[in-house]
Scaffold this motif. Structure first.
Motif, PDB file in Angstrom:
ATOM      1  N   SER A   7       0.649  -1.272   0.027  1.00 46.44           N
ATOM      2  CA  SER A   7       0.011  -0.087  -0.057  1.00 46.44           C
ATOM      3  C   SER A   7       0.898   1.318  -0.038  1.00 46.44           C
ATOM      4  O   SER A   7       1.972   1.252   0.531  1.00 46.44           O
ATOM      5  CB  SER A   7      -0.803  -0.017   1.426  1.00 46.44           C
ATOM      6  OG  SER A   7      -1.607  -1.106   1.369  1.00 46.44           O
ATOM      7  N   ALA A   9       0.431   5.117   1.149  1.00 40.68           N
ATOM      8  CA  ALA A   9      -0.325   6.125   2.014  1.00 40.68           C
ATOM      9  C   ALA A   9       0.408   7.254   1.858  1.00 40.68           C
ATOM     10  O   ALA A   9       1.481   7.779   2.394  1.00 40.68           O
ATOM     11  CB  ALA A   9      -0.212   5.709   3.445  1.00 40.68           C
ATOM     12  N   ILE A  37      -3.779   4.972  -0.648  1.00 42.34           N
ATOM     13  CA  ILE A  37      -4.647   5.771   0.361  1.00 42.34           C
ATOM     14  C   ILE A  37      -4.010   7.195   0.171  1.00 42.34           C
ATOM     15  O   ILE A  37      -2.939   7.602   0.536  1.00 42.34           O
ATOM     16  CB  ILE A  37      -4.365   5.175   1.762  1.00 42.34           C
ATOM     17  CG1 ILE A  37      -4.633   3.715   1.698  1.00 42.34           C
ATOM     18  CG2 ILE A  37      -5.182   6.096   2.697  1.00 42.34           C
ATOM     19  CD1 ILE A  37      -4.403   2.795   2.975  1.00 42.34           C
ATOM     20  N   ILE A  64      -8.424   4.731  -1.813  1.00 45.22           N
ATOM     21  CA  ILE A  64      -9.265   5.719  -0.728  1.00 45.22           C
ATOM     22  C   ILE A  64      -8.643   6.917  -0.683  1.00 45.22           C
ATOM     23  O   ILE A  64      -7.377   7.259  -0.655  1.00 45.22           O
ATOM     24  CB  ILE A  64      -9.063   4.796   0.566  1.00 45.22           C
ATOM     25  CG1 ILE A  64      -9.426   3.456   0.288  1.00 45.22           C
ATOM     26  CG2 ILE A  64      -9.652   5.572   1.595  1.00 45.22           C
ATOM     27  CD1 ILE A  64      -9.174   2.341   1.433  1.00 45.22           C
ATOM     28  N   ALA A  79      -4.541   6.871   7.818  1.00 42.96           N
ATOM     29  CA  ALA A  79      -4.167   6.145   6.366  1.00 42.96           C
ATOM     30  C   ALA A  79      -4.052   4.474   7.202  1.00 42.96           C
ATOM     31  O   ALA A  79      -4.457   3.654   6.488  1.00 42.96           O
ATOM     32  CB  ALA A  79      -3.133   6.426   5.825  1.00 42.96           C
ATOM     33  N   TYR A  82      -6.973   2.019   7.159  1.00 44.83           N
ATOM     34  CA  TYR A  82      -7.258   1.426   5.769  1.00 44.83           C
ATOM     35  C   TYR A  82      -6.382   0.486   5.117  1.00 44.83           C
ATOM     36  O   TYR A  82      -6.817   0.016   4.128  1.00 44.83           O
ATOM     37  CB  TYR A  82      -7.593   2.550   4.919  1.00 44.83           C
ATOM     38  CG  TYR A  82      -8.665   3.418   5.368  1.00 44.83           C
ATOM     39  CD1 TYR A  82     -10.135   3.220   5.148  1.00 44.83           C
ATOM     40  CD2 TYR A  82      -8.623   4.672   5.884  1.00 44.83           C
ATOM     41  CE1 TYR A  82     -11.111   4.019   5.796  1.00 44.83           C
ATOM     42  CE2 TYR A  82      -9.521   5.331   6.382  1.00 44.83           C
ATOM     43  CZ  TYR A  82     -10.719   5.180   6.199  1.00 44.83           C
ATOM     44  OH  TYR A  82     -12.089   5.802   6.586  1.00 44.83           O
TER      45      TYR A  82
END
Length: 102
Positions: A7, A9, A37, A64, A79, A82
């Motif tokens: 991910s 962020a 994110i 997101i 963050a 998520y």
């Protein structure tokens, strides 16, 4: 979830021009992220939301975009709520990622 999925962020505030440059570079990695994110505390959230949506519309990326009160630590912690992948990067909103950075 794919092996070594990750991910990204990003915490941002009033830096739309920086995001226009940095997000496409992050999405074009030799191993692309599985999730993006963006936690935004800009005075006007809509342009950030629209930019992120336009950059990720045609990707399989889990995206997101969240508006929060300002504060880098607060935004990064939001963050984390998520994140769905075992690895997470917290680049600055103006980070320049070359192709093999991730």
């Amino acid at each position: 979830m794919t092996p070594l999925s990750y991910s990204i962020a990003i915490a941002t505030r009033n830096r739309l021009d920086a995001l226009k440059l940095s997000i496409p570079l992050m999405l074009n990695q030799s191993r692309p992220p599985s999730q993006l994110i963006v936690v935004d505390s800009s005075d006007n959230h809509e342009p950030v939301k629209e930019l992120v949506q336009s950059l990720t519309d045609k990707t399989p990326l889990d995206t997101i975009v969240y508006h929060s009160p300002k504060g880098l630590t607060r935004q990064r912690n939001k963050a984390l709520e998520y994140v769905t992948h075992p690895i997470v990067f917290f680049p600055d909103d103006d980070s320049i990622w070359f192709n093999n950075t991730a």
